[in-house]
Design a protein around this motif. Structure first.
Motif, PDB file in Angstrom:
ATOM      1  N   GLU A  77      -0.823 -33.864   4.711  1.00 56.09           N
ATOM      2  CA  GLU A  77       0.562 -33.414   4.563  1.00 56.09           C
ATOM      3  C   GLU A  77       0.649 -32.133   3.747  1.00 56.09           C
ATOM      4  O   GLU A  77       1.446 -31.246   4.047  1.00 56.09           O
ATOM      5  CB  GLU A  77       1.399 -34.516   3.918  1.00 56.09           C
ATOM      6  CG  GLU A  77       1.673 -35.693   4.839  1.00 56.09           C
ATOM      7  CD  GLU A  77       2.321 -36.864   4.133  1.00 56.09           C
ATOM      8  OE1 GLU A  77       3.076 -37.598   4.795  1.00 56.09           O
ATOM      9  OE2 GLU A  77       2.062 -37.059   2.923  1.00 56.09           O
ATOM     10  N   VAL A  78      -0.191 -32.032   2.725  1.00 60.22           N
ATOM     11  CA  VAL A  78      -0.219 -30.827   1.890  1.00 60.22           C
ATOM     12  C   VAL A  78      -0.596 -29.603   2.720  1.00 60.22           C
ATOM     13  O   VAL A  78      -0.113 -28.498   2.475  1.00 60.22           O
ATOM     14  CB  VAL A  78      -1.200 -31.020   0.713  1.00 60.22           C
ATOM     15  CG1 VAL A  78      -1.465 -29.703  -0.007  1.00 60.22           C
ATOM     16  CG2 VAL A  78      -0.646 -32.053  -0.278  1.00 60.22           C
ATOM     17  N   GLN A  79      -1.460 -29.804   3.707  1.00 59.00           N
ATOM     18  CA  GLN A  79      -1.915 -28.697   4.556  1.00 59.00           C
ATOM     19  C   GLN A  79      -1.065 -28.510   5.820  1.00 59.00           C
ATOM     20  O   GLN A  79      -1.334 -27.619   6.626  1.00 59.00           O
ATOM     21  CB  GLN A  79      -3.374 -28.930   4.947  1.00 59.00           C
ATOM     22  CG  GLN A  79      -4.323 -28.928   3.757  1.00 59.00           C
ATOM     23  CD  GLN A  79      -5.728 -29.368   4.138  1.00 59.00           C
ATOM     24  OE1 GLN A  79      -6.502 -28.606   4.704  1.00 59.00           O
ATOM     25  NE2 GLN A  79      -6.047 -30.621   3.837  1.00 59.00           N
ATOM     26  N   THR A 135      -8.057 -24.315  -0.737  1.00 53.18           N
ATOM     27  CA  THR A 135      -7.462 -24.636  -2.043  1.00 53.18           C
ATOM     28  C   THR A 135      -7.838 -26.055  -2.464  1.00 53.18           C
ATOM     29  O   THR A 135      -8.265 -26.284  -3.607  1.00 53.18           O
ATOM     30  CB  THR A 135      -5.934 -24.475  -1.974  1.00 53.18           C
ATOM     31  OG1 THR A 135      -5.642 -23.082  -1.860  1.00 53.18           O
ATOM     32  CG2 THR A 135      -5.258 -25.034  -3.209  1.00 53.18           C
ATOM     33  N   LEU A 136      -7.710 -26.998  -1.556  1.00 57.37           N
ATOM     34  CA  LEU A 136      -8.100 -28.370  -1.878  1.00 57.37           C
ATOM     35  C   LEU A 136      -9.604 -28.477  -2.094  1.00 57.37           C
ATOM     36  O   LEU A 136     -10.066 -29.224  -2.963  1.00 57.37           O
ATOM     37  CB  LEU A 136      -7.656 -29.317  -0.769  1.00 57.37           C
ATOM     38  CG  LEU A 136      -6.146 -29.496  -0.586  1.00 57.37           C
ATOM     39  CD1 LEU A 136      -5.862 -30.527   0.490  1.00 57.37           C
ATOM     40  CD2 LEU A 136      -5.465 -29.900  -1.878  1.00 57.37           C
ATOM     41  N   LYS A 137     -10.381 -27.711  -1.322  1.00 55.69           N
ATOM     42  CA  LYS A 137     -11.838 -27.737  -1.485  1.00 55.69           C
ATOM     43  C   LYS A 137     -12.231 -27.231  -2.865  1.00 55.69           C
ATOM     44  O   LYS A 137     -13.116 -27.806  -3.517  1.00 55.69           O
ATOM     45  CB  LYS A 137     -12.525 -26.897  -0.412  1.00 55.69           C
ATOM     46  CG  LYS A 137     -14.058 -26.947  -0.494  1.00 55.69           C
ATOM     47  CD  LYS A 137     -14.717 -26.118   0.580  1.00 55.69           C
ATOM     48  CE  LYS A 137     -16.243 -26.305   0.561  1.00 55.69           C
ATOM     49  NZ  LYS A 137     -16.850 -26.016  -0.744  1.00 55.69           N
ATOM     50  N   GLY A 144      -6.365 -36.041  -2.826  1.00 51.57           N
ATOM     51  CA  GLY A 144      -6.252 -37.496  -2.864  1.00 51.57           C
ATOM     52  C   GLY A 144      -5.170 -38.014  -3.783  1.00 51.57           C
ATOM     53  O   GLY A 144      -4.978 -39.236  -3.881  1.00 51.57           O
ATOM     54  N   GLY A 145      -4.438 -37.134  -4.452  1.00 47.35           N
ATOM     55  CA  GLY A 145      -3.440 -37.612  -5.410  1.00 47.35           C
ATOM     56  C   GLY A 145      -2.267 -36.665  -5.605  1.00 47.35           C
ATOM     57  O   GLY A 145      -1.742 -36.556  -6.711  1.00 47.35           O
ATOM     58  N   SER A 146      -1.849 -35.994  -4.548  1.00 45.26           N
ATOM     59  CA  SER A 146      -0.721 -35.058  -4.659  1.00 45.26           C
ATOM     60  C   SER A 146       0.607 -35.822  -4.616  1.00 45.26           C
ATOM     61  O   SER A 146       0.716 -36.863  -3.961  1.00 45.26           O
ATOM     62  CB  SER A 146      -0.769 -34.032  -3.525  1.00 45.26           C
ATOM     63  OG  SER A 146      -1.945 -33.267  -3.587  1.00 45.26           O
TER      64      SER A 146
END
Length: 219
Positions: A190-192, A6-8, A106-108
């Motif tokens: 942290e998101v992952q 998802t981040l990728k 990088g900005g969540s």
């Protein structure tokens, strides 16, 4: 937690923000969307334990379109490079205060409060802060609140006191605010993390007294 894919996808979209690339990677976008919605359903369930009306929300009704509105923008990039959810007990388009989750490599961050309320609602919030400043100070001074939201209340503020108030008012720094927002950043790791939903829910629980105060003011 969210998948690394998802981040990728969001990183790749930022580098290739055009329709041909997006259409060629629509399957990846759909997978990103499903991953986010699945996470939001878990988050909504967790939030329901401390803010019961939130439990009735559906994840799909709390998200935003990936397409940008470019009509009045110099930046004509067609897509947002983030995914986000907004949780308000009265629905995504309701007035008042709510919870917001923003996912961007990088900005969540998690945030909450009310952004640029209508003049009538802003006047009510200012009046409530003035009348109930002891309650407001208790919220702002809570140790967990200060530890979680290290920057305190964010948003544009007036230089001079609004009409009806003066600089001698002990609450004037808050009364000058035009928005009432708190935020907590999250790293990509942290998101992952498997604890991400738990951590976001705890963040929202900590901000709930602020949400309740602002909603009581405008309602």
């Amino acid at each position: 937690m969210l998948q690394a894919t998802t981040l990728k996808f969001l990183k790749d979209l930022k580098k290739n923000n055009n329709r041909p690339w997006f259409e060629g990677h629509r399957k990846q976008y759909e997978a990103t969307k499903e991953d986010f919605l699945a996470m939001l359903e878990k988050l909504i369930a967790a939030m329901g334990s401390f803010d019961a009306p939130i439990a009735a929300l559906k994840a799909k009704d709390c998200t935003f379109r990936i397409n940008r509105d470019v009509r009045f923008s110099k930046d004509k990039s067609p897509y947002k490079t983030n995914i986000a959810g907004y949780f308000n007990r009265n629905g995504k388009k309701a007035n008042g205060s709510g919870y917001y989750l923003h996912i961007e490599p990088g900005g969540s961050f998690a945030a909450g409060g009310i952004w640029m309320p209508e003049p009538k609602d802003l006047a009510k919030i200012r009046q409530e802060i003035d009348y109930s400043f002891d309650e407001w100070k208790k919220i702002m001074g809570n140790s967990a609140f200060k530890k979680t939201f290290t920057e305190g209340i964010k948003g544009d503020a007036l230089v001079r006191p609004p009409k009806g108030y003066d600089d001698s008012n002990p609450a004037i720094a808050f009364i000058k605010q035009k928005s009432f927002i708190v935020t907590r950043p999250f790293t990509d790791a942290e998101v992952q993390s498997k604890n991400f939903v738990k951590d976001v829910a705890a963040t929202f629980k900590t901000m709930k007294p602020l949400i309740d105060f602002l909603n009581a003011a405008v309602e």
